[in-house]
Write an enzyme that holds these catalytic residues in place. Sequence first.
Site, PDB file in Angstrom:
ATOM      1  N   ASP A 112     -33.576 -39.468 -17.209  1.00  0.00           N
ATOM      2  CA  ASP A 112     -32.432 -40.012 -16.463  1.00  0.00           C
ATOM      3  C   ASP A 112     -32.843 -40.530 -15.099  1.00  0.00           C
ATOM      4  O   ASP A 112     -32.175 -41.408 -14.540  1.00  0.00           O
ATOM      5  CB  ASP A 112     -31.365 -38.924 -16.246  1.00  0.00           C
ATOM      6  CG  ASP A 112     -30.763 -38.397 -17.532  1.00  0.00           C
ATOM      7  OD1 ASP A 112     -31.201 -38.825 -18.610  1.00  0.00           O
ATOM      8  OD2 ASP A 112     -29.852 -37.554 -17.457  1.00  0.00           O
ATOM      9  N   ASP A 200     -28.879 -45.309 -13.663  1.00  0.00           N
ATOM     10  CA  ASP A 200     -29.639 -44.146 -14.122  1.00  0.00           C
ATOM     11  C   ASP A 200     -30.769 -44.711 -14.987  1.00  0.00           C
ATOM     12  O   ASP A 200     -30.562 -45.658 -15.766  1.00  0.00           O
ATOM     13  CB  ASP A 200     -28.775 -43.212 -14.970  1.00  0.00           C
ATOM     14  CG  ASP A 200     -27.871 -42.293 -14.135  1.00  0.00           C
ATOM     15  OD1 ASP A 200     -27.743 -42.521 -12.919  1.00  0.00           O
ATOM     16  OD2 ASP A 200     -27.296 -41.359 -14.726  1.00  0.00           O
ATOM     17  N   HIS A 249     -25.853 -43.616 -20.539  1.00  0.00           N
ATOM     18  CA  HIS A 249     -27.224 -43.565 -21.075  1.00  0.00           C
ATOM     19  C   HIS A 249     -27.290 -44.172 -22.476  1.00  0.00           C
ATOM     20  O   HIS A 249     -26.507 -43.845 -23.344  1.00  0.00           O
ATOM     21  CB  HIS A 249     -27.783 -42.145 -21.060  1.00  0.00           C
ATOM     22  CG  HIS A 249     -27.741 -41.542 -19.680  1.00  0.00           C
ATOM     23  ND1 HIS A 249     -27.840 -40.208 -19.437  1.00  0.00           N
ATOM     24  CD2 HIS A 249     -27.597 -42.138 -18.463  1.00  0.00           C
ATOM     25  CE1 HIS A 249     -27.778 -39.991 -18.127  1.00  0.00           C
ATOM     26  NE2 HIS A 249     -27.625 -41.162 -17.519  1.00  0.00           N
ATOM     27  N   ASP A 251     -29.646 -43.941 -24.761  1.00  0.00           N
ATOM     28  CA  ASP A 251     -30.571 -43.409 -25.771  1.00  0.00           C
ATOM     29  C   ASP A 251     -29.936 -42.492 -26.825  1.00  0.00           C
ATOM     30  O   ASP A 251     -30.648 -41.811 -27.561  1.00  0.00           O
ATOM     31  CB  ASP A 251     -31.796 -42.759 -25.113  1.00  0.00           C
ATOM     32  CG  ASP A 251     -31.459 -41.736 -24.045  1.00  0.00           C
ATOM     33  OD1 ASP A 251     -30.260 -41.534 -23.779  1.00  0.00           O
ATOM     34  OD2 ASP A 251     -32.393 -41.143 -23.475  1.00  0.00           O
ATOM     35  N   CYS A 355     -34.280 -37.730 -23.810  1.00  0.00           N
ATOM     36  CA  CYS A 355     -33.774 -37.414 -22.462  1.00  0.00           C
ATOM     37  C   CYS A 355     -34.694 -36.435 -21.724  1.00  0.00           C
ATOM     38  O   CYS A 355     -34.885 -36.547 -20.512  1.00  0.00           O
ATOM     39  CB  CYS A 355     -32.412 -36.728 -22.533  1.00  0.00           C
ATOM     40  SG  CYS A 355     -31.158 -37.555 -23.493  1.00  0.00           S
TER      41      CYS A 355
HETATM   42  N1  ABU Z   1     -27.943 -38.842 -22.381  1.00  0.00           N
HETATM   43  C1  ABU Z   1     -27.491 -39.402 -23.618  1.00  0.00           C
HETATM   44  C2  ABU Z   1     -26.055 -38.979 -23.893  1.00  0.00           C
HETATM   45  C3  ABU Z   1     -25.312 -39.961 -24.665  1.00  0.00           C
HETATM   46  C4  ABU Z   1     -24.205 -39.365 -25.482  1.00  0.00           C
HETATM   47  O1  ABU Z   1     -23.562 -38.396 -25.064  1.00  0.00           O
HETATM   48  O2  ABU Z   1     -23.945 -39.846 -26.592  1.00  0.00           O
END
Ligand code: ABU
Length: 373
Positions: A112, A200, A249, A251, A355
């Site tokens: 992050d 981020d 985010h 990913d 992450c």
């Molecule tokens: N850090 C990725 C979180 C994304 C999600 O909660 O789907």
Amino acid sequence: MAVTEIKTVVNSWNEWDPLKHIIVGRADGCCIPPSEPASDPKIPADSDMRGVHGPRSAEAVEKANAQLDNLTKILEQHGVRVDRPDPIDFNQDIGTPDWQHGSMFGCQPPRDVILTVGSEMLEATMSYRSRWFEYLCYRPLLQRFYDEDPKMRHEAAPKPRLTDASYKANYLSDDITIDERLEMVSRKDFVTTEEEPLFDAADCLRFGKDLVVQHGFTTNLKGIDWLQRHFPGLRVHAVNFPGDPYPIHIDATFTPLRPGLIINNPERRLPDEQRSFFQRNGWEIVNAARPAHNEPPPLCYSSVWLSMNVLMIDEKTVCAEASEVHQLDQLDSFGFNVIPIPFRDSYPFGGGLHCATTDVYREGDCQDYFPKQ
Ligand code: ABU
């Protein structure tokens, strides 16, 4: 040669080249911070995290650290050098002249905070007040890499002020429906304003000459523009995923596995006009497998789609969460050597296998995977 003896080289241009050196986070001292303008919209009204804050339990920390240590051991067995951040006392009041906040967060998710592009490690602005000082956990490592690799560039994006002007007041009320949320997100109406550049690092995906960056709750357009100005030799592309009611985010939404292959969360489909960029350059975008779980673990910020938050060791070898049977099968069907790694106890501390890591060194150089812009 023992992995601890691998010489420090900072170099990583994408998500899949052979991995040689990485940072794996730690769960020590992690807190659930008090609510703040940026975090409220991420936490659903019926979440077990509503109204809860303070240090996570010693038992939870121990379990998460056991999984992070196991990930470290497995990466080392695959010839990867692993370094770990230095947690600070997260459970303390923090502030700047502009704001005060009741605690910090933690340092499980280095992805992050730190974006590695080529020989540069860039500290992101971050967009939560509770995460403003998180870069301090990585400074001992980054300073060491800077001393040991004469070509390493240690950069920090301008620290944002994060005054109330950086957030929309009362962005979401508790009684808003999921359809209303989705409608706002599809209009790119997010909680952060365009007061100042915000991003981020985990909103960015690296594809050699191209950076793909999610515009959402944690990265604004000024942040994406800052990245383009900061990396004039690269091409920066903003993407957004209208099906995600909590877009933070990239990913657990859009995951490149190797040159030419990306899995996309089927509930957060990349819009057609943005898909065409990948397709005209010969990239296949496939729906990711369904998660094996209906709920994230307790006190977890992230969604069940951490199932697709995988870490590539090279373009044939992938680390994926051990209980995610459907994702494991799909990766197997693509021909990968799949390494299942138990990681759900670590999820509440900041996410999945991608992450919880950030690249220092992958072999390979800057390639152009998208000649047709
Ligand atoms: N850090 C990725 C979180 C994304 C999600 O909660 O789907």
